[in-house]
Write a protein that holds these residues in place. Sequence first.
Motif, PDB file in Angstrom:
ATOM      1  N   GLY A 207     120.110  82.994  26.584  1.00  0.00           N
ATOM      2  CA  GLY A 207     119.984  84.252  27.277  1.00  0.00           C
ATOM      3  C   GLY A 207     119.042  85.340  26.795  1.00  0.00           C
ATOM      4  N   ALA A 208     118.317  84.762  25.571  1.00  0.00           N
ATOM      5  CA  ALA A 208     117.366  85.712  25.076  1.00  0.00           C
ATOM      6  C   ALA A 208     115.999  85.918  26.202  1.00  0.00           C
ATOM      7  CB  ALA A 208     116.525  84.833  23.882  1.00  0.00           C
ATOM      8  N   VAL A 209     115.753  87.282  26.120  1.00  0.00           N
ATOM      9  CA  VAL A 209     114.594  87.868  27.029  1.00  0.00           C
ATOM     10  C   VAL A 209     113.910  88.892  26.552  1.00  0.00           C
ATOM     11  CG1 VAL A 209     116.388  89.284  28.111  1.00  0.00           C
ATOM     12  CG2 VAL A 209     114.579  88.603  29.424  1.00  0.00           C
ATOM     13  N   CYS A 210     112.854  89.080  26.877  1.00  0.00           N
ATOM     14  CA  CYS A 210     112.084  90.418  26.089  1.00  0.00           C
ATOM     15  C   CYS A 210     111.231  90.783  27.593  1.00  0.00           C
ATOM     16  CB  CYS A 210     111.420  90.205  25.078  1.00  0.00           C
ATOM     17  SG  CYS A 210     110.569  91.631  24.414  1.00  0.00           S
ATOM     18  N   ASP A 211     111.181  91.992  27.895  1.00  0.00           N
ATOM     19  CA  ASP A 211     110.393  92.508  28.720  1.00  0.00           C
ATOM     20  C   ASP A 211     109.221  93.606  28.122  1.00  0.00           C
ATOM     21  OD1 ASP A 211     111.959  94.636  28.486  1.00  0.00           O
ATOM     22  OD2 ASP A 211     112.730  94.936  30.335  1.00  0.00           O
ATOM     23  N   GLY A 212     109.420  93.458  26.780  1.00  0.00           N
ATOM     24  CA  GLY A 212     108.489  94.530  25.961  1.00  0.00           C
ATOM     25  C   GLY A 212     109.483  95.722  25.470  1.00  0.00           C
ATOM     26  N   SER A 213     110.772  95.700  25.910  1.00  0.00           N
ATOM     27  CA  SER A 213     111.481  96.806  25.370  1.00  0.00           C
ATOM     28  C   SER A 213     112.261  96.187  24.344  1.00  0.00           C
ATOM     29  CB  SER A 213     112.493  97.443  26.407  1.00  0.00           C
ATOM     30  OG  SER A 213     113.366  96.591  26.879  1.00  0.00           O
ATOM     31  N   HIS A 214     112.528  94.745  24.130  1.00  0.00           N
ATOM     32  CA  HIS A 214     113.313  94.078  23.176  1.00  0.00           C
ATOM     33  C   HIS A 214     114.809  94.323  23.398  1.00  0.00           C
ATOM     34  CE1 HIS A 214     109.170  94.522  21.606  1.00  0.00           C
ATOM     35  NE2 HIS A 214     109.495  95.664  20.974  1.00  0.00           N
ATOM     36  N   ARG A 215     115.045  94.521  24.521  1.00  0.00           N
ATOM     37  CA  ARG A 215     116.507  94.720  25.015  1.00  0.00           C
ATOM     38  C   ARG A 215     117.530  93.851  24.481  1.00  0.00           C
ATOM     39  NH1 ARG A 215     118.902  92.900  29.634  1.00  0.00           N
ATOM     40  NH2 ARG A 215     116.858  92.128  30.423  1.00  0.00           N
ATOM     41  N   TYR A 216     117.391  92.444  24.692  1.00  0.00           N
ATOM     42  CA  TYR A 216     118.232  91.442  24.005  1.00  0.00           C
ATOM     43  C   TYR A 216     118.403  91.821  22.553  1.00  0.00           C
ATOM     44  CZ  TYR A 216     120.179  87.013  23.423  1.00  0.00           C
ATOM     45  OH  TYR A 216     121.184  86.050  22.803  1.00  0.00           O
ATOM     46  N   ALA A 217     117.472  91.933  21.730  1.00  0.00           N
ATOM     47  CA  ALA A 217     117.558  92.165  20.214  1.00  0.00           C
ATOM     48  C   ALA A 217     118.362  93.506  20.157  1.00  0.00           C
ATOM     49  CB  ALA A 217     116.304  92.244  19.727  1.00  0.00           C
ATOM     50  N   ARG A 218     118.113  94.485  20.812  1.00  0.00           N
ATOM     51  CA  ARG A 218     118.655  96.064  20.676  1.00  0.00           C
ATOM     52  C   ARG A 218     120.145  95.761  21.001  1.00  0.00           C
ATOM     53  NH1 ARG A 218     117.566  99.383  24.106  1.00  0.00           N
ATOM     54  NH2 ARG A 218     115.971  98.317  25.518  1.00  0.00           N
ATOM     55  N   HIS A 219     120.344  94.787  22.130  1.00  0.00           N
ATOM     56  CA  HIS A 219     121.791  94.570  22.591  1.00  0.00           C
ATOM     57  C   HIS A 219     122.477  94.036  21.458  1.00  0.00           C
ATOM     58  CE1 HIS A 219     121.774  95.601  26.996  1.00  0.00           C
ATOM     59  NE2 HIS A 219     121.091  96.444  26.321  1.00  0.00           N
ATOM     60  N   ALA A 220     121.957  93.017  20.585  1.00  0.00           N
ATOM     61  CA  ALA A 220     122.741  92.277  19.738  1.00  0.00           C
ATOM     62  C   ALA A 220     123.093  93.062  18.726  1.00  0.00           C
ATOM     63  CB  ALA A 220     121.720  90.955  19.228  1.00  0.00           C
ATOM     64  N   ILE A 221     122.209  93.938  18.230  1.00  0.00           N
ATOM     65  CA  ILE A 221     122.440  94.770  17.159  1.00  0.00           C
ATOM     66  C   ILE A 221     123.503  95.808  17.431  1.00  0.00           C
ATOM     67  CG2 ILE A 221     121.322  96.813  15.619  1.00  0.00           C
ATOM     68  CD1 ILE A 221     118.661  95.416  16.132  1.00  0.00           C
ATOM     69  N   ALA A 222     123.473  96.490  18.711  1.00  0.00           N
ATOM     70  CA  ALA A 222     124.618  97.653  19.076  1.00  0.00           C
ATOM     71  C   ALA A 222     125.976  96.733  19.080  1.00  0.00           C
ATOM     72  CB  ALA A 222     124.202  97.835  20.414  1.00  0.00           C
ATOM     73  N   GLN A 223     125.772  95.323  19.790  1.00  0.00           N
ATOM     74  CA  GLN A 223     127.014  94.562  19.669  1.00  0.00           C
ATOM     75  C   GLN A 223     127.786  94.371  18.341  1.00  0.00           C
ATOM     76  OE1 GLN A 223     126.392  91.040  21.808  1.00  0.00           O
ATOM     77  NE2 GLN A 223     128.743  90.546  22.132  1.00  0.00           N
ATOM     78  N   ALA A 224     126.875  93.941  17.280  1.00  0.00           N
ATOM     79  CA  ALA A 224     127.674  94.168  15.937  1.00  0.00           C
ATOM     80  C   ALA A 224     128.032  95.376  15.536  1.00  0.00           C
ATOM     81  CB  ALA A 224     126.598  93.613  15.018  1.00  0.00           C
TER      82      ALA A 224
END
Length: 392
Positions: A207-224
């Motif tokens: 499900g990894a995706v990036c539109d320039g906002s790094h949304r997927y990575a930010r969500h992974a950090i927030a999820q933890a």
Amino acid sequence: MRRVWSGLAGNPSLPAGAVDRLVELAEPDLSLDLAERADLTERQVEVLAERGAAVAGHLVETGYLVAERVDPERRPFAALALLRAGKGPGAWATLLAERRELWPELASCPGLPAEVGRRLLAEGDRDVLVGLAEAHPDPGVLAALAAHPAPDVRQAVGWNASTPPAVLADLLNGRPPLESCEVCTRHPVPWTHPRDCPDPDCRLPGGAVCDGSHRYARHAIAQAALAHPAASVADALRHLRDPSPFLRARLAARTDLGPDAYELLAADPAPQVLESLAENPAIGERLIRRLADHPHESVRRAVVANPAVPLDLLDRPRAGAALKSWTVPPPRIAAADPAETERLAAATDPEPRRLLALRRDLPPHVRDRLADDPVAKVANAVAPTPAWTHGS
């Protein structure tokens, strides 16, 4: 041949000389098999302990390795295994930090002295920093790691039980902002990782995706960070309407949000959010009953796992269907008091009776009643105890 060696390693009748020959083969998987033996000599333990962290760790678990018999300079992997288990003196960490090749294992040892943590922070590569972020207890080191540009380092800080609320607040609020992520450093954006990715060396999740906002990575950090008990309720609630159902599911599992938040989450359309909510004992009886009648089967199954589920909800056909998959008593049945066991033993549906019968601490008259149950699976589930002969 490895299968033959593995079989020999597990043979308790193998002569000591043959065990010595197997130890000398230096095969990683075989070393793990040999570490299971109950008749290892001190010399064999010493050799096996230096075959890597996994083997040494197992030898610590089985009691073969103790700090009093380990020289950290001569047996560094044994020392690392003891440090990882919290059974080695902190001074060893300072000594082992002089060997850079040991840093990846050293970084993930809990309770490292602050000066060792700061040294690894200043000089370590990303794998070392991830290990440090997962286990280091020092707030200053964790604050620095939470600001690291690599998302996986920040995510590891979120999982660390020692991370303080102020650092978790930074993670949840995206401070400082990410400048890149694993997706956009490899692919031009916008890019979504295809589920049937043709690259055999690709390690990105589906499900990894990036539109320039790094949304997927930010969500992974927030999820933890959202799963961390020290994360403040105010910071957590900012994600209550987040578009990611994974983050809302993390919120739904928290026990400190308050009735208004749980009410909003109970109207969520995503099954994974409702499943987390249904297992949460803090949501109150009214919402538990509401979710017990939800049309989605997975939500009803989750209600059965809630330790606060009212007993009457377990004695219904819908609950009986959900209970069929349980091979041990669910939390509410496992915690039922003597009066409640009487009610469960008289349940109309056989599934609550079957699961109650698996308990080994039932009053004798309840146990006898279940042993005489007309439904075979209930009677067969009665757990025998050494002091009981049915009919006595």
